[in-house]
Enzyme design. Structure first.
Site, PDB file in Angstrom:
ATOM      1  N   LYS A 178       2.218  -9.847  12.927  1.00 42.50           N
ATOM      2  CA  LYS A 178       0.756  -9.968  13.084  1.00 42.50           C
ATOM      3  C   LYS A 178       0.268 -11.167  12.288  1.00 42.50           C
ATOM      4  CE  LYS A 178      -1.789  -6.613  10.908  1.00 42.50           C
ATOM      5  NZ  LYS A 178      -2.586  -5.377  10.776  1.00 42.50           N
ATOM      6  N   LYS A 239       1.635  -4.471  21.124  1.00 40.71           N
ATOM      7  CA  LYS A 239       0.432  -4.002  20.424  1.00 40.71           C
ATOM      8  C   LYS A 239      -0.775  -4.628  21.101  1.00 40.71           C
ATOM      9  CE  LYS A 239      -0.575  -1.429  16.841  1.00 40.71           C
ATOM     10  NZ  LYS A 239      -0.698  -2.079  15.576  1.00 40.71           N
ATOM     11  N   GLU A 288      -2.112   6.755  19.708  1.00 36.49           N
ATOM     12  CA  GLU A 288      -2.710   6.627  18.374  1.00 36.49           C
ATOM     13  C   GLU A 288      -3.978   7.458  18.233  1.00 36.49           C
ATOM     14  OE1 GLU A 288      -2.955   2.676  16.476  1.00 36.49           O
ATOM     15  OE2 GLU A 288      -5.103   3.031  16.401  1.00 36.49           O
ATOM     16  N   ASN A 310      -3.445   6.661  12.610  1.00 35.44           N
ATOM     17  CA  ASN A 310      -3.926   5.432  11.994  1.00 35.44           C
ATOM     18  C   ASN A 310      -4.778   5.761  10.773  1.00 35.44           C
ATOM     19  OD1 ASN A 310      -4.499   2.808  11.428  1.00 35.44           O
ATOM     20  ND2 ASN A 310      -5.335   2.294  13.445  1.00 35.44           N
ATOM     21  N   GLU A 346       0.420   4.997  10.214  1.00 38.54           N
ATOM     22  CA  GLU A 346       0.029   3.614  10.487  1.00 38.54           C
ATOM     23  C   GLU A 346      -1.016   3.093   9.506  1.00 38.54           C
ATOM     24  OE1 GLU A 346       0.110   4.073  15.403  1.00 38.54           O
ATOM     25  OE2 GLU A 346      -1.673   3.363  14.380  1.00 38.54           O
ATOM     26  N   SER A 347      -0.806   1.898   9.030  1.00 41.26           N
ATOM     27  CA  SER A 347      -1.800   1.108   8.282  1.00 41.26           C
ATOM     28  C   SER A 347      -1.922   1.482   6.798  1.00 41.26           C
ATOM     29  CB  SER A 347      -3.204   1.208   8.885  1.00 41.26           C
ATOM     30  OG  SER A 347      -3.208   0.896  10.242  1.00 41.26           O
TER      31      SER A 347
END
Ligand code: IGP
Length: 392
Positions: A178, A239, A288, A310, A346-347
């Site tokens: 990313k 993504k 998600e 997430n 996630e994240s």
């Protein structure tokens, strides 16, 4: 275009994707955003109408067979037939993200002027609607089908996650390639996606996530294709903000092994049909969620193998890793374990403590971008994130 109506036990075969339907019919109702399911003039009939599988449409085309009952019993179909708009149907499911075009056609009036986007995710989706509608016309279906025929074979995304977890005893890593994000700006100036992907693979990533959105994440489908062509063996997640089944075909044609479906954006019927399409194409779907309501919706859908929780709220950008724990507590966690669903945290994961915190909550894989990509050597940063070398 003739409608077909199948008897109680019959199967209805529906051509996907919807862009073909859109090419044939310009007077589609608003529900044409569902992936090729609802076409025709529902308000004139209480009978379910599906597009007739005629030759022009189906030639060389993937057909999906839905059980008739699945469709008739679907809440969305019944509501659509009674004249509700997609945004109303989505809102009833707790989806706050509205679509820009009420009719599904960018040529018709949008709600920009009256009521602009409420948050960044909605803005991204509204831009994506325009982008996808342009792409769909630019890349004819035949070309897309040919590209899929010559695309490299699909690799087992979920299998790679499970194998990694078994090998290391730590959550499998989906390392994210990313360059930038709307919340953090540019994360890395000297961004070479292939080099970064190779470094992640060498240092123990099980899978990779390649951002393809250009406007907000400075990603691209060229990056996805380049990583795949460079011989990286880790399965690849495309993504992307998927709102249309056309994008799933496109991702497959560019070498993706998995795609992302965001429950905050997609109504249940979209998720169901897209999952079915993924199965036809051999792709994995990472679905998600961010809160309990989304998780409950997703747990009501059959055939889900992979759920991402997430920790970042895509409407506000707030990150809180206790979100993963909260969602996996109690009965929801039980159901997930019983069904053998792999959960991806996630994240916002930066340290070995963060990793063991989400692992303790039931996570068997993690999706990590910022904390690796910002380091001068993203590959060797993986050992720092897990507290040990996970490549052996
Ligand atoms: O950079 P982070 O905080 O490690 O996050 C990675 C990933 O979870 C995040 O990029 C992400 C999760 N879901 C998304 C949906 C769209 C775009 C981006 C994302």
């Amino acid at each position: 275009m003739e409608g077909i109506f199948a008897g109680a036990q019959a199967k209805v075969r529906i051509p996907v994707p919807s862009f073909l339907a859109m090419r044939c019919r310009r007077d589609l109702p608003s529900m044409d955003r569902l992936p090729g399911i609802l076409v025709g003039e529902p308000r004139k009939s209480t009978r379910l109408r599906c597009m007739k599988a005629d030759k022009e449409i189906t030639d060389g085309h993937v057909m999906i067979t839905f059980n008739h009952d699945d469709l008739v019993n679907s809440v969305e179909v019944r509501e659509w037939e009674s004249g509700k708009s997609l945004n109303d149907i989505a809102a009833k499911q707790g989806i706050r993200i509205r679509r820009r075009y009420r009719t599904g056609h960018p040529s018709e009036s949008s709600q920009d002027d009256e009521d602009p986007p409420h948050n960044i995710l909605e803005k991204i989706i509204w831009d994506k609607e325009v982008e996808v509608s342009q792409f769909k016309w630019r890349i004819p279906h035949d070309a897309l089908n040919k590209a899929i025929d010559s695309a490299p074979p699909v690799r087992d995304f979920v299998g790679a996650l499970k194998a990694s977890y078994q090998r290391t005893g730590l959550p499998a890593l989906i390392a994210e390639v990313k360059k930038a994000s709307p919340s953090r700006g540019v994360l890395r100036e000297d961004f070479d996606p292939v080099q970064i992907a190779k470094a992640y693979e060498e240092n123990g990533a099980a899978c990779l996530s390649i951002l393809t959105d250009e406007k907000y994440f400075q990603g691209s489908f060229e990056n996805l294709e380049a990583v795949r062509r460079a011989g990286v063996k880790c399965p690849l997640l495309c993504k992307e903000f998927i709102i249309d089944s056309w994008q799933i075909y496109y991702a497959r044609s560019k070498g993706a092994d998995a795609i992302l479906l965001i429950a905050a954006v997609l109504p249940d019927l979209d998720i169901k049909c897209m999952i079915k399409l993924c199965r036809e194409l051999g792709l994995a779907a990472l679905v998600e969620v961010h809160d309990e309501r989304e998780l409950d919706r997703v747990l009501n859908i059959d055939g889900i193998q992979l759920i991402g929780i997430n920790n970042r709220d895509l409407e506000t950008f707030e990150v809180d890793i206790s979100n993963t724990k909260r969602l996996l507590e109690g009965e929801r966690g039980e159901i997930i374990r019983r069904r053998g669903i792999t959960v991806v945290g996630e994240s916002g994961l930066f340290t070995p403590e963060d990793i063991s915190y989400v692992q303790g909550s039931g996570v068997r894989a993690v999706l990590v971008g910022e904390s690796l990509i910002k380091k001068s050597d993203p590959g060797s940063a993986i050992a720092g994130l897990f507290g040990r070398d996970v490549s052996i």
